[in-house]
Motif scaffolding. Structure first.
Motif, PDB file in Angstrom:
ATOM      1  N   GLU A  39       3.409  24.626  28.220  1.00 39.06           N
ATOM      2  CA  GLU A  39       4.659  24.948  28.578  1.00 39.06           C
ATOM      3  C   GLU A  39       4.911  25.027  29.949  1.00 39.06           C
ATOM      4  O   GLU A  39       4.201  25.514  30.777  1.00 39.06           O
ATOM      5  CB  GLU A  39       5.188  26.245  27.921  1.00 39.06           C
ATOM      6  CG  GLU A  39       5.093  26.532  26.483  1.00 39.06           C
ATOM      7  CD  GLU A  39       3.686  26.843  26.086  1.00 39.06           C
ATOM      8  OE1 GLU A  39       2.665  27.147  26.798  1.00 39.06           O
ATOM      9  OE2 GLU A  39       3.601  27.728  24.962  1.00 39.06           O
ATOM     10  N   TYR A  46      12.697  30.780  31.395  1.00 44.84           N
ATOM     11  CA  TYR A  46      13.903  30.840  30.721  1.00 44.84           C
ATOM     12  C   TYR A  46      13.607  31.578  29.557  1.00 44.84           C
ATOM     13  O   TYR A  46      14.464  32.401  28.945  1.00 44.84           O
ATOM     14  CB  TYR A  46      14.122  29.280  30.511  1.00 44.84           C
ATOM     15  CG  TYR A  46      15.767  28.844  30.030  1.00 44.84           C
ATOM     16  CD1 TYR A  46      16.594  29.604  30.642  1.00 44.84           C
ATOM     17  CD2 TYR A  46      15.972  28.210  29.065  1.00 44.84           C
ATOM     18  CE1 TYR A  46      18.133  29.527  30.123  1.00 44.84           C
ATOM     19  CE2 TYR A  46      17.206  28.005  28.704  1.00 44.84           C
ATOM     20  CZ  TYR A  46      18.380  28.482  29.129  1.00 44.84           C
ATOM     21  OH  TYR A  46      19.406  28.279  29.036  1.00 44.84           O
ATOM     22  N   TRP A  47      12.558  31.428  28.804  1.00 44.79           N
ATOM     23  CA  TRP A  47      12.211  32.311  27.517  1.00 44.79           C
ATOM     24  C   TRP A  47      12.371  33.486  27.653  1.00 44.79           C
ATOM     25  O   TRP A  47      12.957  34.713  27.025  1.00 44.79           O
ATOM     26  CB  TRP A  47      11.147  31.734  26.677  1.00 44.79           C
ATOM     27  CG  TRP A  47      11.025  30.235  26.129  1.00 44.79           C
ATOM     28  CD1 TRP A  47      12.136  29.845  25.975  1.00 44.79           C
ATOM     29  CD2 TRP A  47      10.211  29.531  25.657  1.00 44.79           C
ATOM     30  NE1 TRP A  47      11.927  28.365  25.282  1.00 44.79           N
ATOM     31  CE2 TRP A  47      10.462  28.271  25.352  1.00 44.79           C
ATOM     32  CE3 TRP A  47       8.388  29.694  26.109  1.00 44.79           C
ATOM     33  CZ2 TRP A  47       9.675  27.457  24.900  1.00 44.79           C
ATOM     34  CZ3 TRP A  47       7.689  28.864  25.579  1.00 44.79           C
ATOM     35  CH2 TRP A  47       8.076  27.445  25.189  1.00 44.79           C
ATOM     36  N   ARG A  48      11.855  34.041  28.911  1.00 47.08           N
ATOM     37  CA  ARG A  48      11.513  35.539  29.217  1.00 47.08           C
ATOM     38  C   ARG A  48      13.120  36.020  29.455  1.00 47.08           C
ATOM     39  O   ARG A  48      13.340  37.091  28.983  1.00 47.08           O
ATOM     40  CB  ARG A  48      10.942  35.607  30.545  1.00 47.08           C
ATOM     41  CG  ARG A  48       9.419  35.698  30.373  1.00 47.08           C
ATOM     42  CD  ARG A  48       8.597  35.918  31.530  1.00 47.08           C
ATOM     43  NE  ARG A  48       7.213  35.690  31.349  1.00 47.08           N
ATOM     44  CZ  ARG A  48       6.539  34.783  32.306  1.00 47.08           C
ATOM     45  NH1 ARG A  48       6.903  34.658  33.525  1.00 47.08           N
ATOM     46  NH2 ARG A  48       5.278  34.729  32.357  1.00 47.08           N
ATOM     47  N   ASP A  51      14.301  36.704  25.969  1.00 40.24           N
ATOM     48  CA  ASP A  51      13.587  37.684  25.529  1.00 40.24           C
ATOM     49  C   ASP A  51      13.994  39.159  25.744  1.00 40.24           C
ATOM     50  O   ASP A  51      13.896  40.015  24.937  1.00 40.24           O
ATOM     51  CB  ASP A  51      12.019  37.590  25.815  1.00 40.24           C
ATOM     52  CG  ASP A  51      11.117  36.508  25.080  1.00 40.24           C
ATOM     53  OD1 ASP A  51      11.917  36.172  23.983  1.00 40.24           O
ATOM     54  OD2 ASP A  51      10.192  36.363  25.632  1.00 40.24           O
ATOM     55  N   LYS A  61      14.873  36.691  17.563  1.00 43.98           N
ATOM     56  CA  LYS A  61      13.822  35.579  17.910  1.00 43.98           C
ATOM     57  C   LYS A  61      12.827  35.314  16.817  1.00 43.98           C
ATOM     58  O   LYS A  61      12.538  36.310  16.163  1.00 43.98           O
ATOM     59  CB  LYS A  61      13.050  35.963  19.091  1.00 43.98           C
ATOM     60  CG  LYS A  61      12.121  35.097  19.379  1.00 43.98           C
ATOM     61  CD  LYS A  61      11.208  35.555  20.931  1.00 43.98           C
ATOM     62  CE  LYS A  61      10.123  34.534  21.233  1.00 43.98           C
ATOM     63  NZ  LYS A  61       9.080  35.160  22.316  1.00 43.98           N
ATOM     64  N   GLU A  63       9.690  32.669  16.190  1.00 48.18           N
ATOM     65  CA  GLU A  63       8.468  31.711  16.565  1.00 48.18           C
ATOM     66  C   GLU A  63       7.637  31.134  16.067  1.00 48.18           C
ATOM     67  O   GLU A  63       7.079  31.911  14.770  1.00 48.18           O
ATOM     68  CB  GLU A  63       7.959  32.375  17.848  1.00 48.18           C
ATOM     69  CG  GLU A  63       6.822  31.546  18.768  1.00 48.18           C
ATOM     70  CD  GLU A  63       6.315  32.078  19.983  1.00 48.18           C
ATOM     71  OE1 GLU A  63       5.329  31.430  20.381  1.00 48.18           O
ATOM     72  OE2 GLU A  63       6.947  33.058  20.419  1.00 48.18           O
ATOM     73  N   ILE A  79      10.615  27.887  19.182  1.00 49.66           N
ATOM     74  CA  ILE A  79      10.911  28.986  19.454  1.00 49.66           C
ATOM     75  C   ILE A  79      12.556  28.958  19.133  1.00 49.66           C
ATOM     76  O   ILE A  79      13.395  28.294  19.762  1.00 49.66           O
ATOM     77  CB  ILE A  79      10.820  29.498  20.699  1.00 49.66           C
ATOM     78  CG1 ILE A  79       9.371  30.007  20.857  1.00 49.66           C
ATOM     79  CG2 ILE A  79      11.666  30.970  20.910  1.00 49.66           C
ATOM     80  CD1 ILE A  79       9.052  30.413  22.387  1.00 49.66           C
ATOM     81  N   TYR A  81      16.363  31.402  18.912  1.00 49.25           N
ATOM     82  CA  TYR A  81      16.751  32.423  19.263  1.00 49.25           C
ATOM     83  C   TYR A  81      18.251  32.414  18.628  1.00 49.25           C
ATOM     84  O   TYR A  81      18.814  31.509  18.729  1.00 49.25           O
ATOM     85  CB  TYR A  81      17.327  32.567  20.929  1.00 49.25           C
ATOM     86  CG  TYR A  81      15.814  32.839  21.585  1.00 49.25           C
ATOM     87  CD1 TYR A  81      15.339  34.148  21.795  1.00 49.25           C
ATOM     88  CD2 TYR A  81      15.427  31.743  22.115  1.00 49.25           C
ATOM     89  CE1 TYR A  81      14.199  34.400  22.475  1.00 49.25           C
ATOM     90  CE2 TYR A  81      14.154  31.956  22.959  1.00 49.25           C
ATOM     91  CZ  TYR A  81      13.756  33.250  23.144  1.00 49.25           C
ATOM     92  OH  TYR A  81      12.633  33.395  23.789  1.00 49.25           O
TER      93      TYR A  81
END
Length: 131
Positions: A39, A46-48, A51, A61, A63, A79, A81
């Motif tokens: 990744e 961005y995912w953080r 999160d 979320k 995954e 993933i 959201y």
């Protein structure tokens, strides 16, 4: 930066805008896919950000990791959201993506609907998709 053909659409494309659109209640679900362990850093960052909102209860979320066909050494990381109450879209997206056969206009329309695009936006996209 978005490709020129996406910047010229008469509506806001969700790409790279998912977080803001979801926080504003304008997008019900976001979907990301990458090869696990490969990744890009920008995607992980961005995912953080997403999160953080999962931790606050603003997003749900889910995954999934699945082997990459013909490449057993790799895993595909998906993933999703969603806004609370929109989790059904994750299940519907997974079923749609798992369907065998060629991608069609009908599948493209359903995919876009599940991501939160409106009918007129899907009509516009599909009328120019092959152009």
């Amino acid at each position: 930066m978005l490709p020129k053909r996406l910047r010229q659409l008469p509506y806001v494309v969700h790409t790279n805008r998912e977080l803001g659109l979801m926080l504003g209640g304008l997008k019900p679900v976001a979907y990301f896919i990458a090869i696990s362990g490969r990744e890009p850093d920008c995607l992980i960052r961005y995912w953080r950000m997403f999160d953080r909102h999962v931790g606050l209860g603003r997003f749900i979320k889910r995954e999934f990791r699945e082997p990459v066909p013909d490449r057993p050494q790799f895993q595909c990381r998906s993933i999703f959201y969603s806004l609370p109450g929109e989790e059904w879209r994750i299940d519907a997206l997974r079923m749609l993506l798992a369907q065998p056969g060629a991608w069609s206009d009908d599948r493209e329309r359903r995919f876009s609907e599940l991501l939160g695009y409106e009918d007129w936006q899907n009509d516009y996209w599909l009328s120019r998709r092959g152009a």
